[in-house]
Design an enzyme around this catalytic site. Structure first.
Site, PDB file in Angstrom:
ATOM      1  CE  LYS A 153     -57.150  13.616 -28.844  1.00 60.08           C
ATOM      2  NZ  LYS A 153     -56.810  12.936 -27.563  1.00 60.08           N
ATOM      3  CE  LYS A 208     -52.400  15.918 -23.789  1.00 55.68           C
ATOM      4  NZ  LYS A 208     -53.190  14.751 -24.239  1.00 55.68           N
ATOM      5  NE  ARG A 256     -65.182  11.330 -22.483  1.00 53.64           N
ATOM      6  CZ  ARG A 256     -64.929  11.811 -21.269  1.00 53.64           C
ATOM      7  NH1 ARG A 256     -65.569  11.322 -20.223  1.00 53.64           N
ATOM      8  NH2 ARG A 256     -64.057  12.779 -21.101  1.00 53.64           N
TER       9      ARG A 256
END
Length: 474
Positions: A271, A304, A442
């Site tokens: 992503k 988005k 993360r």
């Protein structure tokens, strides 16, 4: 007059107007029967229609909570109309054939996704007619879990409907109706016994229940997917035994490409947020695609999109990034309406691409309501070739096993960051919340050894998935 007396009076009336017939007949489900119910004739008898409507209201639906009624076409439509008037509830109409002109809608009337609809039907044998109507209503985002009917023939329809999350309440069963007619000397004992024996011996075909997507393995779901990217992603996950999507929120080309070289064999998708890359160039896109091909993973640009259709079209194809040329799939909001999806769909005829529609978010205090979520899912139904799945947190958001639930906000231990992102464990998001593809950022990217950490995540996520499809969740 009590319910039993009123039902008895109605049964005798139905017999007297030939709505109940004795002889040799074949039902719509193909079953031969010594007793036939032709309730189409009741339209010629207003007093019978009134009796049925009042009894259904009193006996079956008085304590139900619902927003709309919908009669199964066509015999139940007059009764549904009367019930709508009696109960002062909105009525919806299902078309058996969708219009080829105008709105092309299969459901007529005013409604919102997330509202509840009560089904009205005359006779249930296998339950197939009710399920056709239920399916079309659910496609529009309506909740349908109850049907009220005049007669249950006791031939398996009730069980078939229950398997598909629809509970029925009936005025009569075949047995109760026949016993009333015998008691009032309308039929012989021989006929009553013949009908009872027939009920025991003759059952309708068992209809397959709605498939639970959470129990189906990825390779089976690939066969049910209508979007080519969803099909591809299911197959990649099944082949590579990974449902891990890595979020590479890094700002330099080299750091992204170096990381993907280390972890590419362990992920099903990457992503990106391409607009945070400070040294973006065309070579980066070329190298990204080469790595994706070599390691067999897909590219999701988490853009988005949330503007009017024309603007989204330009954002997708033009500018510095030209996302449409290299991203296998993108994310989009439903907020502006389906113009966003129309725009993206217009660019995907020549090449396989997909869209993950945002139905929920993992950030604390986000404004997405249950009604917004249901309307988003209903919107997606109109674009079966385009929609890869939904970004969401909840297994009940959608049912279609051919679509993918993409869930972000995952760490090996539950936590919350300083900016309101809520993190959940692999067990929670896969076993409880229904995630299919799990986004980790993360937890891997910021690790001292991403190549070690990616394997730990991959194995933990895959273990939860295999546990889920085994059905052994305890």
């Amino acid at each position: 007059m009590g319910h039993d007396t009123k039902l008895e009076e109605l049964a005798i009336k139905l017999f007297s107007i030939d709505a109940v017939k004795m002889g040799e007949f074949t039902t719509k489900s193909g079953i031969k029967t010594p007793v036939y119910f032709d309730l189409r004739v009741i339209v010629s008898y207003p007093e019978v229609m009134e009796m049925i409507s009042n009894l259904l209201q009193e006996y079956a639906i008085k304590d139900c909570a619902y927003d709309h009624v919908c009669g199964v076409p066509y015999t139940a439509l007059p009764i549904a109309t009367l019930l709508s008037v009696i109960t002062k509830k909105s009525m919806l109409m299902r078309r058996k054939e969708t219009k080829s002109y105008g709105t092309k809608k299969s459901i007529e009337g005013h409604y919102k996704a997330g509202q509840t609809c009560l089904i009205i039907e005359d006779v249930v044998t296998s339950g197939s007619s009710v399920l056709e109507t239920v399916k079309d209503l659910r496609k529009e985002g309506l909740k349908v879990n109850k049907a009220v009917i005049i007669l249950d023939r006791e031939q398996g329809g009730s069980a078939n409907l229950l398997n598909n999350d629809v509970e029925i309440t009936s005025l009569f069963t075949m047995t109760s109706l026949i016993e009333i007619l015998y008691k009032n000397r309308k039929i012989t004992e021989e006929m009553m016994l013949k009908v009872k024996a027939y009920i025991k011996e003759t059952q309708a075909v068992v209809l397959e229940p709605s498939v639970d997507r959470l129990l189906l393995p990825y390779e089976k779901r690939a066969e049910l997917a209508t979007n080519q990217i969803a099909k591809q992603l299911f197959n990649i996950m099944a082949t590579k035994k990974t449902n891990l999507c890595l979020s590479v929120d890094l700002t330099s080309v080299t750091s992204i490409l170096d990381l993907l070289e280390k972890v590419g064999e362990h992920i099903c998708m990457v992503k990106t947020h391409v607009d945070i890359i400070e040294d973006f160039n065309k070579d980066f896109v070329t190298q990204l695609k080469q790595i994706a091909d070599r390691f067999n993973f897909l590219i999701l640009e988490d853009r988005k999109y949330a503007d009017i259709g024309h603007t989204v079209s330009m954002q997708y194809m033009k500018g510095v990034y030209k996302v449409g040329e290299w991203a296998d799939c993108v994310t989009a909001h439903s907020l502006p309406g389906d113009g966003v999806l129309k725009a993206l769909n217009g660019h995907m005829n020549s090449v396989s691409r997909g869209v993950f529609l945002l139905a929920e978010m993992s950030s604390e205090g986000n404004l997405i309501s249950p009604e917004y979520k249901d309307a988003t899912v209903a919107m997606a139904v109109k674009y079966p070739d385009l929609i890869t799945g939904f970004v969401c947190q909840n297994k009940d958001t959608f049912k279609d096993p051919g679509l993918i639930q993409l869930t972000p906000g995952v760490q090996l231990e539950s936590s919350k960051d300083s900016l309101g992102q809520v993190y959940n464990t692999p067990e929670k998001v896969i076993l409880e919340n229904g995630a299919d593809v799990i986004v980790v950022g993360r937890g891997i990217v910021a690790a001292k050894s991403p190549e070690t950490q990616v394997v730990i995540y991959k194995d933990a996520l895959w273990k939860c998935y295999t546990k889920r499809v085994s059905g052994k969740l305890e």
